[in-house]
Design a protein around this motif. Structure first.
Motif, PDB file in Angstrom:
ATOM      1  N   HIS A 242       0.930  -1.173   0.037  1.00  0.00           N
ATOM      2  CA  HIS A 242       0.157   0.069   0.170  1.00  0.00           C
ATOM      3  C   HIS A 242       0.921   1.289  -0.007  1.00  0.00           C
ATOM      4  O   HIS A 242       1.929   1.331   1.060  1.00  0.00           O
ATOM      5  N   ALA A 244       1.013   5.230   0.581  1.00  0.00           N
ATOM      6  CA  ALA A 244       0.264   6.230   1.439  1.00  0.00           C
ATOM      7  C   ALA A 244       0.680   7.400   0.898  1.00  0.00           C
ATOM      8  O   ALA A 244       2.060   7.672   0.816  1.00  0.00           O
ATOM      9  N   ASP A 249      -2.957   9.012   6.068  1.00  0.00           N
ATOM     10  CA  ASP A 249      -3.428   7.990   5.154  1.00  0.00           C
ATOM     11  C   ASP A 249      -2.865   6.752   5.303  1.00  0.00           C
ATOM     12  O   ASP A 249      -3.650   5.661   5.060  1.00  0.00           O
ATOM     13  N   ALA A 250      -1.680   6.475   5.733  1.00  0.00           N
ATOM     14  CA  ALA A 250      -1.055   5.193   6.236  1.00  0.00           C
ATOM     15  C   ALA A 250      -1.608   4.484   7.136  1.00  0.00           C
ATOM     16  O   ALA A 250      -2.072   3.348   7.082  1.00  0.00           O
ATOM     17  N   ARG A 253      -4.977   3.215   6.121  1.00  0.00           N
ATOM     18  CA  ARG A 253      -4.862   1.872   5.194  1.00  0.00           C
ATOM     19  C   ARG A 253      -4.544   0.886   6.177  1.00  0.00           C
ATOM     20  O   ARG A 253      -4.980  -0.377   5.931  1.00  0.00           O
TER      21      ARG A 253
END
Length: 534
Positions: A242, A244, A249-250, A253
């Protein structure tokens, strides 16, 4: 009626004295916890914030479900050592998308998040908790790798960190790594061996060797981004699952990963509406344990303030009265309780404990050990009565019991009594201490006295006079040393417990632990104990 009746007089001078002493110890403990919360100090915290980064505990707070508790583990790790209190890492158990998880987070304000020997011990303990309780492990990574001056203490045992990640995955226990900054050298294997990896644009740096090392090893010129940046790993190496754009945002996720894990508890949580709180105020726990641990106290007063409805079915109440045993529920979960009453464990108490532990295993019921013991009784009468074989029976039962054990050190926890009551060496799922607790091979005065008697006997055997003045100085020195090494902060600093807690939080802490262990099946041993010497 099985509801415990409290005889605690909260208006007595003794209660007031005990409460005042406990509050003083809690204040001292708060001072030490503040050192861990401060991280690397104002200078390095400000530098970290200037880079637009969140602190370790802020990352954890964003990760967890709103208004849910976080049971921090080993916050005093490294206390009394040459390394900062907290060991540059935060670990604990929290709820993410409704799933209880073990969370570890490097504190980059402390030497860039570099791992020292106590960081390693703390991380390994968190991994073990995840494995034993089948809890997903989420690693919030930002570390420069090993603290190089201490590499000799880290390199060999440090490989267990990566071994644990593979074993967790092999056991079907999910592992998630979120990389916020550097994850270099051996640290690169944390995202490399996790089931799910999240990296952040222009922030995450994951490589076995950074540009300077690559230059020295191969002569190749490179930069951080092309060598180990998040975009490179997302587009080319495939290490990043993923990609980010920033820290929030990380974390978002990571939460979505957990939401899709399909990870279930082995047992449904009891209905909170059906759980009856104790009949007595938890605040009263502050005044139960005397400052002088030679003075006994009734552990039923503690039990009455932590179990549901203060309802306790005591087992063998007239036999072996120095150990209180019985059945209760705690936040709706059935438990068996073993609590020391008068401190000393005799033959009857040992046999009673062994039988009770066997019964708990037959019924698949977790056990809670409340420590206040000076050990097993010594003396000619007791040796002739079989104290060794009876104590061994109790230790045998504890060692081979398969149901989860939770231990709380309330007062003394000395000698083999510490083992019989499931001390750290006997692998309780969780072990916590009150600020009033002390633990050692024996009490300071007793240990100093034994050394004095041995030294005096040695001098007499050699026909030499014994230096009484020197003996007094030696005893004082030994007593001071053992006293300091018996204290909760010292023991917690060495990870001999999972934290020193406020007595008022005991029910909550045990409830969180019981909830965590119910993610894995609870199954007792059936006839698999060692030989009981009868």
């Amino acid at each position: 009626m099985t509801v415990l009746h409290s005889a605690l007089d909260t208006t007595s001078p003794d209660y007031a004295e005990h409460r005042a002493e406990m509050l003083t110890k809690l204040a001292d403990l708060g001072t030490e916890h503040a050192k861990a919360l401060a991280g690397g100090g104002e200078k390095y915290v400000a530098r970290h914030r200037k880079r637009g980064k969140l602190l370790a505990r802020e990352r954890i707070e964003l990760l967890l479900d709103p208004d849910t508790p976080f049971l921090e583990l080993s916050p005093l790790a490294a206390w009394g050592s040459d390394y900062p209190v907290g060991a540059s890492m935060v670990t604990g158990i929290g709820v993410v998308e409704g799933v209880e998880c073990v969370v570890t987070a490097n504190d980059p304000t402390v030497r860039g998040g570099a791992s020292n020997p106590w960081t390693l011990k703390k991380a390994l303990r968190a991994n073990r908790i995840a494995y034993e309780n089948r809890l997903p492990l989420i690693s919030l990574v930002e570390s420069g790798g090993a603290d190089l001056p201490s590499q000799k203490e880290i390199f060999i045992p440090g490989g267990a960190l990566f071994r644990d990640l593979t074993r967790l995955s092999a056991a079907g226990i999910p592992t998630v790594a979120v990389v916020f900054g550097n994850s270099t050298a051996g640290g690169a294997y944390v995202p490399g061996m996790s089931d799910h990896t999240v990296m952040i644009r222009e922030r995450s740096k994951v490589f076995l060797g950074g540009p300077p090392l690559v230059k020295m090893a191969t002569g190749e010129e490179s930069d951080d981004e092309s060598l180990g940046g998040a975009e490179m790993h997302a587009r080319h190496s495939g290490l990043a699952d993923h990609f980010a754009v920033d820290e929030p945002d990380a974390i978002h996720r990571a939460r979505r990963i957990v939401a899709r894990l399909n990870h279930r508890k082995a047992y449904a949580d009891p209905d909170p509406a059906s759980v009856e709180p104790p009949k007595y105020d938890e605040d009263e726990l502050l005044g139960i344990v005397p400052g002088d641990l030679k003075i006994p106290f009734d552990p039923r007063e503690v039990v009455a303030r932590i179990v549901d409805g203060s309802d306790f079915d005591e087992f063998k109440p007239l036999y072996g009265p120095s150990l209180v045993t019985g059945w209760a529920t705690l936040y709706g979960c059935p438990v068996g309780v073993l609590a020391n009453a008068q401190g000393v464990l005799f033959s009857a108490e040992s046999q009673k404990a062994a039988q009770f532990i066997q019964l708990a295993n037959q019924r698949d019921i977790p056990l809670v050990f409340l420590h206040n013991t000076t050990g097993y009784m010594v003396g000619k009468e007791y040796e002739q009565g079989g104290i060794i074989k009876h104590g061994a029976m109790m230790i045998n039962a504890v060692a081979n019991s398969k149901v989860p054990h939770l231990s709380v050190l309330m007062g003394a926890s000395y000698g083999a009594g510490h083992y019989g009551m499931c001390g750290r060496a006997y692998d309780p799922r969780f072990l916590f201490a009150w600020p009033s607790a002390k633990s050692a091979v024996m009490g300071p005065q007793q240990l100093a006295g034994v050394l004095s008697i041995v030294a005096s006997g040695s001098a007499a055997a050699k026909g030499k006079p014994y230096d009484e003045h020197g003996d007094a100085a030696l005893r004082a020195m030994v007593e001071a040393q053992i006293e300091s090494e018996s204290l909760p902060a010292f023991l917690s600093g060495r990870l001999y417990d999972d934290g020193v807690i406020d007595p008022r939080d005991t029910r909550t802490v045990l409830g969180l632990c019981l909830s965590a262990i119910r993610t894995a099946p609870v199954e007792g041993v059936r006839g698999g104990f060692g030989v009981f010497r009868m």
